[in-house]
Write a protein that holds these residues in place. Structure first.
Motif, PDB file in Angstrom:
ATOM      1  N   MET A 247       0.858  -1.201   0.028  1.00 54.36           N
ATOM      2  CA  MET A 247      -0.071  -0.009  -0.046  1.00 54.36           C
ATOM      3  C   MET A 247       0.956   1.055  -0.040  1.00 54.36           C
ATOM      4  N   TYR A 248       0.286   2.354  -0.827  1.00 55.09           N
ATOM      5  CA  TYR A 248       1.004   3.394  -0.615  1.00 55.09           C
ATOM      6  C   TYR A 248       0.062   4.534  -0.651  1.00 55.09           C
ATOM      7  N   LEU A 249      -0.076   5.390   0.222  1.00 54.39           N
ATOM      8  CA  LEU A 249      -1.257   6.727   0.431  1.00 54.39           C
ATOM      9  C   LEU A 249      -2.501   6.228   0.228  1.00 54.39           C
ATOM     10  N   GLY A 250      -2.869   5.180   0.962  1.00 59.97           N
ATOM     11  CA  GLY A 250      -4.389   4.643   0.929  1.00 59.97           C
ATOM     12  C   GLY A 250      -4.869   3.783  -0.484  1.00 59.97           C
ATOM     13  N   ARG A 251      -3.751   3.520  -1.202  1.00 55.09           N
ATOM     14  CA  ARG A 251      -4.043   2.473  -2.408  1.00 55.09           C
ATOM     15  C   ARG A 251      -3.220   1.252  -2.384  1.00 55.09           C
ATOM     16  N   ILE A 252      -3.705   0.214  -3.031  1.00 53.97           N
ATOM     17  CA  ILE A 252      -2.707  -0.951  -3.239  1.00 53.97           C
ATOM     18  C   ILE A 252      -1.931  -0.461  -4.502  1.00 53.97           C
TER      19      ILE A 252
ATOM     20  N   PRO B 251      -0.900  12.845   3.170  1.00 49.77           N
ATOM     21  CA  PRO B 251      -2.245  12.440   2.835  1.00 49.77           C
ATOM     22  C   PRO B 251      -3.326  13.416   2.745  1.00 49.77           C
ATOM     23  N   ILE B 252      -3.338  14.523   3.385  1.00 49.72           N
ATOM     24  CA  ILE B 252      -4.196  15.796   2.956  1.00 49.72           C
ATOM     25  C   ILE B 252      -3.935  16.227   1.533  1.00 49.72           C
ATOM     26  N   ASP B 253      -3.010  16.325   1.114  1.00 55.25           N
ATOM     27  CA  ASP B 253      -2.727  16.784  -0.141  1.00 55.25           C
ATOM     28  C   ASP B 253      -1.536  15.983  -0.841  1.00 55.25           C
ATOM     29  N   ARG B 254      -2.429  14.717  -1.327  1.00 56.82           N
ATOM     30  CA  ARG B 254      -1.574  13.844  -2.264  1.00 56.82           C
ATOM     31  C   ARG B 254      -1.090  14.375  -3.273  1.00 56.82           C
ATOM     32  N   PRO B 255       0.113  14.066  -3.955  1.00 58.28           N
ATOM     33  CA  PRO B 255       0.605  14.228  -5.175  1.00 58.28           C
ATOM     34  C   PRO B 255      -0.248  14.085  -6.422  1.00 58.28           C
ATOM     35  N   SER B 256      -0.284  14.791  -7.345  1.00 56.49           N
ATOM     36  CA  SER B 256      -1.279  14.417  -8.617  1.00 56.49           C
ATOM     37  C   SER B 256      -0.634  13.271  -9.236  1.00 56.49           C
ATOM     38  N   GLY B 257      -1.469  12.680 -10.153  1.00 54.69           N
ATOM     39  CA  GLY B 257      -1.324  11.743 -10.884  1.00 54.69           C
ATOM     40  C   GLY B 257      -0.723  10.392 -10.053  1.00 54.69           C
TER      41      GLY B 257
END
Ligand code: SF4
Length: 323
Positions: free
Chosen positions: A231-236, A282-288
């Motif tokens: 997992m990375y920033l809320g996603r697998i 995680p409040i301001d996750r990088p785009s893409g």
């Protein structure tokens, strides 16, 4: 292992709203878990791995319904528990238990060890008499390698590893099918970690338990997981059978985590690049691709386009534009 999944999690989301002051409006949203799917079969261990703050513990707590999901479904033996009320959930709670990371703070220091392990038996009215429950607790002590006479001791009289054994005995008390192991060895000395992992593996073989085993490094899950989700920033970002993941990692983030796994042979040199920087806010996750700020292979497309999790080999999924 049976083929029928006991636990099926589909597109699970858990977002936390940020508010301005006590009564203020919503000022932001933390996407702690943002579309996570997996299943776990009987007597299977799924390792869920990622750095602190990636959302893995939130997945565990949401699956157990200690937190309410924002979206998605959680099926246990085909029954959707994601929106079930507390009364309907009560019998299902016996099937799903948790082992916490910190055996020091998760045990009430004022209670005797036998009462801690037997607490859930009383809450769920298991056993006709107090002596029935006492006998069950003695049996649980034996299952986790503790002596019956230790039932009268207090938590401070146990070592760290023994306290985690108490936590495991308590989790086992209601004969669950699924146990969420939330970093169960992270607070223990390395020498004790292997003992606790071996105990969990033995209990799985004896009772057919299914584990969601949460850890922040791959070395810990290597010995117990059958499949691994990274997992990375809320996603697998990667998902594969364990040996496939360790020998053929496809996602740059998994490569970095593997690079951190100690190699016992000093003559073997690491060739992968080490992970740079911290997990973004995680409040301001990088785009893409959320990993692009740390990825050594990032290109322009990664900054604007989000990669989807796709099959790169049979049963092996990865979310990277380069795969
Ligand atoms: Fe790196 Fe781009 Fe792949 Fe993301 S999509 S992991 S930034 S190469």
């Amino acid at each position: 292992m049976s083929d029928a999944p006991i636990l099926q999690v589909k597109d699970l989301k858990k977002h936390f709203l940020l508010r301005k002051g006590l009564f203020g409006g919503v000022s932001g949203r933390v996407h702690a878990v943002d579309g996570v799917s997996f299943d776990i079969g009987a007597a299977e261990t799924l390792g869920l791995v990622g750095e602190s703050g990636c959302g893995k513990s939130t997945v565990g707590r949401t699956v157990l319904r200690l937190l309410n999901p924002t979206a998605g479904t959680i099926h246990v033996h085909g029954t959707d528990i994601s929106t079930m009320g507390a009364r309907a959930l009560r019998p299902l709670r016996r099937q799903m238990q948790i082992i916490f990371q910190d055996p020091f703070s998760s045990l009430d220091p004022r209670m005797k060890a036998g009462d801690i392990v037997g607490e859930l038996l009383s809450v769920h009215n298991v056993g006709d008499t107090r002596s029935d429950r006492r006998a069950r607790v003695a049996e649980l002590f034996s299952h986790v390698g503790l002596r019956e006479d230790q039932m009268n001791s207090y938590p401070h009289e146990f070592s760290g590893g023994q306290r985690q054994r108490l936590g495991i005995a308590r989790a086992l008390s209601l004969n669950p099918e699924i146990i969420i192991c939330d970093e169960p060895v992270s607070a223990l000395d390395v020498s004790i970690q292997a003992q606790v992992i071996n105990l969990l593996a033995d209990l799985q073989a004896e009772f057919g338990l299914s584990y969601l085993f949460i850890a922040h490094d791959l070395a810990v899950v290597e010995h117990i997981a059958h499949r691994v989700a990274v997992m990375y920033l809320g996603r697998i970002v990667e998902f594969a059978e364990k040996h496939e993941l360790f020998s053929n990692a496809q996602h740059p983030y998994t490569e970095s985590l593997l690079d951190a796994v100690p190699v016992p042979d000093p003559t073997i040199k690491h060739t992968r690049r080490r992970l740079q920087g911290d997990v973004p806010n995680p409040i301001d996750r990088p785009s893409g691709c959320h990993f692009h700020t740390r990825c050594p292979y990032a290109e322009e497309r990664c900054r604007v386009e989000e990669p989807i999790l796709k099959e790169v080999a049979p049963g092996h999924l990865a979310a990277c534009h380069l795969k």
